[in-house]
Motif scaffolding. Sequence first.
Motif, PDB file in Angstrom:
ATOM      1  N   TYR A 312      36.320  44.462  39.563  1.00  0.00           N
ATOM      2  CA  TYR A 312      37.236  43.322  39.481  1.00  0.00           C
ATOM      3  C   TYR A 312      38.308  43.614  38.433  1.00  0.00           C
ATOM      4  N   ILE A 313      39.396  42.873  38.498  1.00  0.00           N
ATOM      5  CA  ILE A 313      40.522  43.096  37.595  1.00  0.00           C
ATOM      6  C   ILE A 313      40.198  42.502  36.225  1.00  0.00           C
ATOM      7  N   GLU A 314      40.261  43.340  35.216  1.00  0.00           N
ATOM      8  CA  GLU A 314      40.020  42.903  33.844  1.00  0.00           C
ATOM      9  C   GLU A 314      41.330  42.598  33.125  1.00  0.00           C
ATOM     10  N   ARG A 315      42.322  43.454  33.292  1.00  0.00           N
ATOM     11  CA  ARG A 315      43.642  43.233  32.691  1.00  0.00           C
ATOM     12  C   ARG A 315      44.693  43.766  33.650  1.00  0.00           C
ATOM     13  N   SER A 316      45.906  43.264  33.534  1.00  0.00           N
ATOM     14  CA  SER A 316      46.992  43.741  34.385  1.00  0.00           C
ATOM     15  C   SER A 316      48.171  44.172  33.518  1.00  0.00           C
ATOM     16  N   TYR A 317      48.944  45.092  34.060  1.00  0.00           N
ATOM     17  CA  TYR A 317      50.052  45.700  33.332  1.00  0.00           C
ATOM     18  C   TYR A 317      51.318  45.676  34.180  1.00  0.00           C
ATOM     19  N   LEU A 318      52.444  45.702  33.491  1.00  0.00           N
ATOM     20  CA  LEU A 318      53.739  45.737  34.153  1.00  0.00           C
ATOM     21  C   LEU A 318      54.443  47.032  33.770  1.00  0.00           C
ATOM     22  N   GLY A 319      54.994  47.733  34.764  1.00  0.00           N
ATOM     23  CA  GLY A 319      55.727  48.962  34.524  1.00  0.00           C
ATOM     24  C   GLY A 319      57.225  48.718  34.633  1.00  0.00           C
ATOM     25  N   TYR A 320      57.972  49.264  33.696  1.00  0.00           N
ATOM     26  CA  TYR A 320      59.423  49.075  33.653  1.00  0.00           C
ATOM     27  C   TYR A 320      60.127  50.427  33.619  1.00  0.00           C
TER      28      TYR A 320
END
Length: 339
Positions: A312-320
């Motif tokens: 399951y998803i524990e943390r999410s990240y954004l790429g720039y």
Amino acid sequence: MSIRLPDHYTARPVSLDDLLPIVDLCQVYFRWMNGVNSSMEEELRTQWGFDFFNLATDTMAVFTADDLPVGYVEMWDVREPHVDLVGWAIVHPEHMGRGIGKFLADWLEERACQNIHKAPTGARVVLSQSTESGCQPVIDFLSNRGYRHVHNGYRMRIDFNEPPAEPVVPEGIVIRPIKNEEEERVALFAKYEAFLDHRGAIEEPFEEYYLRWKDIIRNTTYNDPSLWFVAWDGDQPAGMTLNYATTDDDPEMGWVHTVGVRRPWRRRGLGLALLQTAFCALYSRGKTRAGLGVDADSLTGATRLYERAGMYIERSYLGYELELRPGKILSRQGLESEE
């Protein structure tokens, strides 16, 4: 360098003597960002020892009058053809809003621009950074500097409340740990080929890829070849999984660094079998959970595979991305037909 530093601070590249103070800075920053107490000591010690990373030219830190680091940035440009540069920067929360972040960002972008000439003529060159999805100050900072949100990533985990399921291996396939340096090379070749279908992948000569990974292996203190598994179809490597028995922020968690299947062996359940092999191996080492990182929009459907395996998803990240030079995109953006 013409970039102005805020008053009462000094700046210089880091040296190995700065490792522990920078580790302390990382701990403060990550507690501010997500509440996690992440050491980063082993990761930084490993990365600072790479032959292809130069502390004198690829890092910059900001220090107080007492010589305590309150800001740090690094720039990575290690892959041919030098069109996707990567930056990472942090600022001590108590020193935010004083221009340190701007100083580090200016340095990073100026340093990255110095490498544009290495890229092929006419190729698009970008500088990439990422942050956790809930870290609005960093999101706003990157957006205000012209960075564009281009992808999402997840840190996923599974909790071993009971022994993990034994792998169901496709007929004709044998999964086993690597035995020697020759099989280490085979595992890295399978990884190289499988991840050519990763979003943002850029093809490079395998020998350069292999030598870079040999350097990574040599410098990684927690590397354990007994946690490297190759799936064999006769004498052909069909896929692999590379794993670590530790993470920087959770001693009870094992880490699935890589799972990959080469194109001819996909859609047969081999990816799931490799993942379950990794789980079983980590569980046998006493780990109560396992984690991994994944592109949220994986071209090969990796996220769905991991969910089927119970993650399951524990943390999410954004790429720039910040475009340093317009031109032809050389990195993979999608999959052509495999028919």
